[in-house]
Design a protein around this motif. Sequence first.
Motif, PDB file in Angstrom:
ATOM      1  N   GLY A 112      29.968 -27.125 -27.359  1.00 56.88           N
ATOM      2  CA  GLY A 112      29.548 -25.898 -26.650  1.00 56.88           C
ATOM      3  C   GLY A 112      30.497 -25.022 -26.191  1.00 56.88           C
ATOM      4  O   GLY A 112      30.160 -23.837 -26.250  1.00 56.88           O
ATOM      5  N   ARG A 113      31.499 -25.742 -25.494  1.00 55.55           N
ATOM      6  CA  ARG A 113      32.647 -25.053 -24.919  1.00 55.55           C
ATOM      7  C   ARG A 113      33.358 -23.937 -25.954  1.00 55.55           C
ATOM      8  O   ARG A 113      33.866 -22.873 -25.562  1.00 55.55           O
ATOM      9  CB  ARG A 113      33.649 -25.885 -24.350  1.00 55.55           C
ATOM     10  CG  ARG A 113      34.933 -25.347 -23.532  1.00 55.55           C
ATOM     11  CD  ARG A 113      34.474 -24.170 -22.242  1.00 55.55           C
ATOM     12  NE  ARG A 113      35.621 -23.479 -21.852  1.00 55.55           N
ATOM     13  CZ  ARG A 113      36.217 -22.614 -22.308  1.00 55.55           C
ATOM     14  NH1 ARG A 113      35.574 -21.976 -23.440  1.00 55.55           N
ATOM     15  NH2 ARG A 113      37.230 -21.921 -21.771  1.00 55.55           N
ATOM     16  N   LEU A 114      33.446 -24.294 -27.097  1.00 56.82           N
ATOM     17  CA  LEU A 114      33.968 -23.504 -28.046  1.00 56.82           C
ATOM     18  C   LEU A 114      33.230 -22.297 -28.951  1.00 56.82           C
ATOM     19  O   LEU A 114      33.789 -21.774 -29.809  1.00 56.82           O
ATOM     20  CB  LEU A 114      34.681 -24.620 -29.201  1.00 56.82           C
ATOM     21  CG  LEU A 114      35.562 -25.764 -28.967  1.00 56.82           C
ATOM     22  CD1 LEU A 114      35.788 -26.568 -29.934  1.00 56.82           C
ATOM     23  CD2 LEU A 114      36.689 -25.187 -28.056  1.00 56.82           C
ATOM     24  N   ALA A 115      32.020 -22.419 -28.364  1.00 57.00           N
ATOM     25  CA  ALA A 115      31.038 -21.397 -29.055  1.00 57.00           C
ATOM     26  C   ALA A 115      31.816 -19.849 -28.923  1.00 57.00           C
ATOM     27  O   ALA A 115      31.538 -19.156 -29.878  1.00 57.00           O
ATOM     28  CB  ALA A 115      29.895 -21.390 -28.319  1.00 57.00           C
ATOM     29  N   GLU A 116      32.553 -19.699 -27.969  1.00 54.02           N
ATOM     30  CA  GLU A 116      33.125 -18.176 -27.827  1.00 54.02           C
ATOM     31  C   GLU A 116      33.975 -18.082 -28.697  1.00 54.02           C
ATOM     32  O   GLU A 116      34.114 -16.698 -29.194  1.00 54.02           O
ATOM     33  CB  GLU A 116      33.799 -17.921 -26.466  1.00 54.02           C
ATOM     34  CG  GLU A 116      34.921 -18.634 -26.181  1.00 54.02           C
ATOM     35  CD  GLU A 116      35.358 -18.697 -24.894  1.00 54.02           C
ATOM     36  OE1 GLU A 116      36.239 -17.536 -24.573  1.00 54.02           O
ATOM     37  OE2 GLU A 116      35.090 -19.432 -23.807  1.00 54.02           O
ATOM     38  N   TYR A 117      34.492 -18.927 -29.197  1.00 50.34           N
ATOM     39  CA  TYR A 117      35.635 -18.652 -30.481  1.00 50.34           C
ATOM     40  C   TYR A 117      35.130 -18.252 -32.087  1.00 50.34           C
ATOM     41  O   TYR A 117      35.751 -18.373 -32.956  1.00 50.34           O
ATOM     42  CB  TYR A 117      36.559 -19.595 -30.690  1.00 50.34           C
ATOM     43  CG  TYR A 117      37.312 -19.676 -29.233  1.00 50.34           C
ATOM     44  CD1 TYR A 117      38.027 -18.875 -28.842  1.00 50.34           C
ATOM     45  CD2 TYR A 117      37.025 -21.014 -28.482  1.00 50.34           C
ATOM     46  CE1 TYR A 117      38.699 -19.034 -27.426  1.00 50.34           C
ATOM     47  CE2 TYR A 117      37.762 -21.121 -27.128  1.00 50.34           C
ATOM     48  CZ  TYR A 117      38.295 -20.060 -26.722  1.00 50.34           C
ATOM     49  OH  TYR A 117      39.041 -20.209 -25.639  1.00 50.34           O
ATOM     50  N   PHE A 118      33.796 -18.159 -32.071  1.00 54.22           N
ATOM     51  CA  PHE A 118      33.126 -18.037 -33.390  1.00 54.22           C
ATOM     52  C   PHE A 118      32.695 -16.640 -33.315  1.00 54.22           C
ATOM     53  O   PHE A 118      31.812 -16.329 -34.598  1.00 54.22           O
ATOM     54  CB  PHE A 118      31.978 -19.071 -33.606  1.00 54.22           C
ATOM     55  CG  PHE A 118      32.810 -20.480 -33.857  1.00 54.22           C
ATOM     56  CD1 PHE A 118      33.320 -20.872 -35.193  1.00 54.22           C
ATOM     57  CD2 PHE A 118      32.742 -21.409 -32.802  1.00 54.22           C
ATOM     58  CE1 PHE A 118      33.652 -22.166 -35.334  1.00 54.22           C
ATOM     59  CE2 PHE A 118      33.220 -22.763 -33.131  1.00 54.22           C
ATOM     60  CZ  PHE A 118      33.574 -22.980 -34.252  1.00 54.22           C
ATOM     61  N   ILE A 119      32.672 -15.797 -32.189  1.00 57.66           N
ATOM     62  CA  ILE A 119      31.698 -14.507 -32.216  1.00 57.66           C
ATOM     63  C   ILE A 119      32.722 -13.387 -32.150  1.00 57.66           C
ATOM     64  O   ILE A 119      34.103 -13.663 -32.219  1.00 57.66           O
ATOM     65  CB  ILE A 119      30.992 -14.578 -31.204  1.00 57.66           C
ATOM     66  CG1 ILE A 119      31.732 -14.586 -29.648  1.00 57.66           C
ATOM     67  CG2 ILE A 119      29.682 -15.463 -31.185  1.00 57.66           C
ATOM     68  CD1 ILE A 119      30.955 -14.492 -28.482  1.00 57.66           C
ATOM     69  N   GLY A 120      32.374 -12.169 -32.316  1.00 60.22           N
ATOM     70  CA  GLY A 120      33.089 -11.183 -32.166  1.00 60.22           C
ATOM     71  C   GLY A 120      33.980 -10.754 -33.580  1.00 60.22           C
ATOM     72  O   GLY A 120      33.177 -10.984 -34.641  1.00 60.22           O
ATOM     73  N   GLU A 121      34.985 -10.517 -33.569  1.00 59.79           N
ATOM     74  CA  GLU A 121      35.731 -10.097 -34.790  1.00 59.79           C
ATOM     75  C   GLU A 121      35.861 -11.304 -35.834  1.00 59.79           C
ATOM     76  O   GLU A 121      35.948 -10.966 -37.063  1.00 59.79           O
ATOM     77  CB  GLU A 121      37.208  -9.583 -34.422  1.00 59.79           C
ATOM     78  CG  GLU A 121      37.138  -8.313 -33.517  1.00 59.79           C
ATOM     79  CD  GLU A 121      38.568  -7.874 -33.171  1.00 59.79           C
ATOM     80  OE1 GLU A 121      39.515  -8.523 -33.354  1.00 59.79           O
ATOM     81  OE2 GLU A 121      38.713  -6.690 -32.537  1.00 59.79           O
TER      82      GLU A 121
END
Length: 1106
Positions: free
Chosen positions: A545-554
Amino acid sequence: MRPVLCHFLLISCKFFPLCLINELLNNFAQQAGAWRHCLFFLSSTRNEYVMMYSLTVFENLVNKMWIGLASQDKMEIRSCLPKLLLAQHKNVPYFIRNKLCKVIVDIGRQDWPMFYHDFFSNTLQLIQTPALAPLGLVLLKTTSEELACPREDLCVARKEELRKLLLEQVPTVLGLLTGILETYWDKHSVIASTPPPSPTSGESGLLGSLFQGSQYSKLLCQPMAALDNDGHQLCCLVLECLAHLFSWIPLSTSITPTLLASIFHFARFGCDLRTKSGSTKVDRARLGVLAMTCINELVSKNCVPMDFEEYLLRMFQQTFFLLQRLTRENNAHTVKGRLQELDESYLEKFTDFLRLFVSVHLRRIESSPQFPVVEFLALLFKYTFNQPTHEGYFACLDIWSVFLDFLTTKIKSRLADRESVLNRYKDALVLLLREVLNRIQFRYNQAQLEELDDEVLDDDQQTEWQRYLRQSLEVVAKVMELLPSHAFSTLFPVLQENLEVYLGLQQFIVTSSGSSRSLNITAENDCRRLHCSLRDLSSLLQAIGRLAEYFIGEVFAARFTDALAVVERLVEVTCYGSRTTLYDLETAVPSVLKPDLSDVHAQALAALQAYSHWLAQFYSEVHSQNQSQFINLITSAVDAGSPLISAKVPEKLLLSACHLMVSITSTVRPVFLVNLPAVQNIFNSITTENQSHRLPQEAHILVCRSLSNMLLLTWPNLPDSEQQWHTRSSSHASLLAALTREYRDLRGTVNVTHRQPNLDNVKAVIQQTLPVLKDIVDSISSESTKSRQICYQSLQESVQVSLSLFPVFIQQADVTDEMLAFFLTLFQALRVQMGVAFTGQILQTFLSMFTREQLAASILHEGSAGCRVVQKFLKILQVVVQEPGQAFKPFLPSILSLCMEQVYPVVAERPSPDVKAEMFELLYQILHQNWRYFFKTSILTTVQKGAAEDTMENEPQFTATMQAFGQSFLQPDIHIFKQNLSYLESLNSKHKLYHRKLFRTSMLFHFINVLLQVLLHKSHDLLQEEIILAVYNMASVDFDAFYSVFMPQFLNGCHGVDSNQRGVLARNFKPEQDLPSFTQSVHRLVNDLRYYRLCNSSLPTGTIKL
């Protein structure tokens, strides 16, 4: 004297006799010539109390009455005390010796070099005399402590003179200390008959290549010195002196390579395990701790001259050797075994060094070919993962976090070199990731993890276990940012492996004849293994769950496949958990396994919630394409969460399901959500629930928010014409009608004039309903106008009911608090939708209800519900006065009157920090947002005349407001002081407050005077910089007037100084107009004025002052 002191210090007696004895001793100390008696006592007695009292008399004489003492007496004291020290230093306790040294140093602080020219040379001479060297070192350390950073009982000029004098002596002093360390090391080094083994034997040959041909090869091979007790004590004193000297002397070439090498020789003592006895080990470790303290003092300095950078490199090379020594394995000891046997203080100091090196100096050293950073990281890795304590491990994880931040910043600034930089560190990062993941799993680290407490909360409201897991996952996340593919391929298979165990539990569920379900795993060993596996799964779910931010955006498209695999797996797990209701099973160890099963299910829901932003981006990417995959994911997620929204489900699991629903409705916002059968079930259950089946309040609020969000929030990717506002508006009205049915029925049942004696049922309905409505309004405060319009239409009747109930409960603070919290949110989010007329009606009702008596009764008890009521009322008024336009301007006089005539008199003489903070913020907002209410200056006038020629209105209110601000600077509350000072500065930067004629002519000097008095009293020392900046900004309005009018007035009004001293203070306050010089002058003024007052207050009566 002896019996009096013994009676005073030892015997327990009544208060008055003690006071009489204390008065007697103080009177004796104040007598002229008392020091002669004390000198006699010191030379004639061995009683510790008498000696300490006598030295205290001398200390008071030197520090407070020295100026008024006759020159002949000073000369006699300067002569006698050093002789007394030389004669008795071996015969008196160490604390008496140290006190006597301090008195002598205090005399030097006053008289060296003019009247006590041999003060420092005597100290140096003692250090060079072998028998007296310890005494000389004590004097040197005391001199460094008392002269380099003296207290305020010296004027600034004298402080600067002393520092300059000491700096001139630094090369000589460091040379002497270096000589002592070298001499004792060489004298006591063990002369081995055979050469010692190479430190690199059994290693990679790293250190040999690093130091080959360098002057440090001796350091690697030289055996440890075997110091005797005297040598040990002397070297400890030298290192203590160096540690203090390094705390204030600048980095320069006076700190020679020889000195650094000597310090590192002694730092090795902390690494050494070869001891004959426990006491010897402690002694040797103390040398290591002191040496590392010296090193850390040097490394903590961020400002490094160019000519010292080479020395830093040498230091780090030598520390590299120490780190290698600490992490070396041999047949007798593992690395962890070695570290466990070392002194705990030494390890702390060494870890501090590593933190300072990485955070302050790595950027300087990293590119040097003479310092192999990758090999250093390998040693740091061994050091980190063999720490004997949890605190040590946490500290090392912090070091890795700092390093990862450094690496991330470096890569972002050098995108062209990204791959080469990453390749250099890739192996280290991979090892770090794998080991940190292993350390959070019971499978690999059960013994240590079971030691962690998971019940007691610390100051950050987390348990020891939660802190351990959070810090570990932060490191994992930072590695993920640098090596996303590798980090994911490391973590996901481990998660999958643990999930297989969890998903396989279904086959062990058995149903008994009574329809109760249980888990058929009963063997103790199997239960323990299952417990460990479930705990690990819970941790790994948090990690994913902590790594979710590294799959979004660019990177969404590039990492889509990996993220989809995670989300699909999480949906599968949550559906499985809800379908099998594992949390409801009977188990062989219910106190352990039931919480474990609930926690895994809750963490799976939380991890899925963390991917809501990814789902939102997925939704926006596929909205015009085939949506079946997305629809299936959302439908399954809602199907997994909806059965858990029940009062029968454990609260942790229930809240996780509610938060998932809120995220789906607020972040993802699928169009089809409201039509899903599971959502319809939630809608029906929440609108028809009765008290017996009602959800806990927090869960109930979250579910209501998610249902409201579905109907109010704008659907993404669709034009306004396709938003179906009409249908959604009627559905929202129905929802709110159902939720507020009981509340709206109160309007006719509660009479304001004939108050019922028992309103408990009514209060319960209010306290259940208003938090729900407040939360719904709060959740749409930043949404589109249409969303807010629909929300207010649905709420309108409830708002009117609330207003009609308000007078009934004005005396019941807990209910009023709830009502005002609701109204505050309404004013912040929906004041436009409510309209001016109704908002004015609400405001008029509040202003009429909050009389001075009502406010006084509410504020009377600090921190009470009454105080919170007044705070919220003032917050509502803040929202009103910030509203642009003329709609609410008619209320300004009433609001100002309420503040200054009703609230302020009540809080002025009470602490009331919370109410005061809100009141002053309200006054600030009135001034800031309604400046033209007081100053009518037109833009044209300002442009033509270049400054504010003010047309003043409502002058009495403005003056009263400024007086209230000024009065707050005389109060002890530092938070109010800081807040109000920032408000004045803000008003000046935005509206030129200090330049306004009224302020400039009748208030400016009063404010400057108050702020300078605060500096003189040192009551708010933490705000020194802010206060001096404000004084500067006020003075800069008219520097000429400040220097020619204010300063003479201020100095003439200063008591406790004579005219000559005032003249010196005036001359030293240079008429500079730049901020740094002005700041320096203010510091000098404050210091010297306090110093003069101290001197003058201590002079004997009748002293002639020259």
